[in-house]
Design a protein around this motif. Structure first.
Motif, PDB file in Angstrom:
ATOM      1  N   ARG A  12       0.841  -1.203   0.000  1.00 26.82           N
ATOM      2  CA  ARG A  12       0.000   0.000   0.000  1.00 26.82           C
ATOM      3  C   ARG A  12       0.872   1.248   0.000  1.00 26.82           C
ATOM      4  N   THR A  15       2.174   1.632  -3.463  1.00 21.80           N
ATOM      5  CA  THR A  15       1.118   2.159  -4.321  1.00 21.80           C
ATOM      6  C   THR A  15       0.996   3.667  -4.145  1.00 21.80           C
ATOM      7  N   GLN A  16       1.092   4.113  -2.924  1.00 19.71           N
ATOM      8  CA  GLN A  16       1.036   5.549  -2.643  1.00 19.71           C
ATOM      9  C   GLN A  16       2.199   6.272  -3.315  1.00 19.71           C
ATOM     10  N   ASN A  19       1.621   6.467  -7.019  1.00 19.98           N
ATOM     11  CA  ASN A  19       0.617   7.470  -7.351  1.00 19.98           C
ATOM     12  C   ASN A  19       1.245   8.867  -7.307  1.00 19.98           C
ATOM     13  N   ILE A  89       4.871  -1.364 -13.464  1.00 19.84           N
ATOM     14  CA  ILE A  89       3.577  -1.916 -13.063  1.00 19.84           C
ATOM     15  C   ILE A  89       3.286  -3.244 -13.760  1.00 19.84           C
ATOM     16  N   CYS A  92       4.825  -5.636 -11.470  1.00 28.16           N
ATOM     17  CA  CYS A  92       3.961  -5.839 -10.294  1.00 28.16           C
ATOM     18  C   CYS A  92       2.889  -6.874 -10.621  1.00 28.16           C
ATOM     19  N   VAL A 111      -2.502  -3.660 -10.942  1.00 33.00           N
ATOM     20  CA  VAL A 111      -2.033  -2.281 -10.875  1.00 33.00           C
ATOM     21  C   VAL A 111      -2.169  -1.649 -12.262  1.00 33.00           C
TER      22      VAL A 111
END
Length: 127
Positions: A12, A15-16, A19, A89, A92, A111
């Motif tokens: 997580r 992912t942050q 982003n 990604i 991922c 993702v």
């Protein structure tokens, strides 16, 4: 190690960072993007400490992908950045396709490029 965050919280965080780096790069704020690439590396290192069984896969993903992202950010090259981002990604998703977490298949987590910032209160262009 059982009291430390496992892979899911670290993913997580990753992912942050992905982003934030995406929207920073789209705003040509390469220092911000570079910082989030650095943070992504730190998140991978923390995951390796708490989940050493995942070290090989994480290192195989992180080393080439974060290097390519970093190189593109340093060159302020959005085309190269987007290619490196898409490659990262894809990596991922390839790993998710063969992984389990907590007894669940991780292939359920796909993702993609973000379409909205997680933090709309940030000015991604910077100062």
């Amino acid at each position: 190690w059982r009291t430390q965050p496992g892979t899911a919280p670290r993913m997580r965080e990753l992912t942050q960072s992905f982003n934030l780096m995406w929207f920073a790069a789209q705003a040509n704020n390469w220092d911000f993007a570079g910082f989030e690439i650095y943070r992504a590396g730190e998140e991978i290192k923390a995951n390796i400490v708490t989940r050493p069984g995942r070290a090989q896969a994480l290192n195989e993903w992180a080393e080439p992908n974060l290097a390519a992202l970093s190189s593109a950010a340093k060159a302020k090259d959005r085309v190269a950045f987007e290619k490196a981002y898409d490659n990262a990604i894809a990596g991922c998703n390839a790993c998710h396709g063969i992984s389990q977490g907590g007894g669940f298949p991780i292939k359920a987590i796909k993702v993609t490029r973000p379409t909205a910032p997680l933090f709309p209160n940030l000015d991604y262009k910077g100062q």
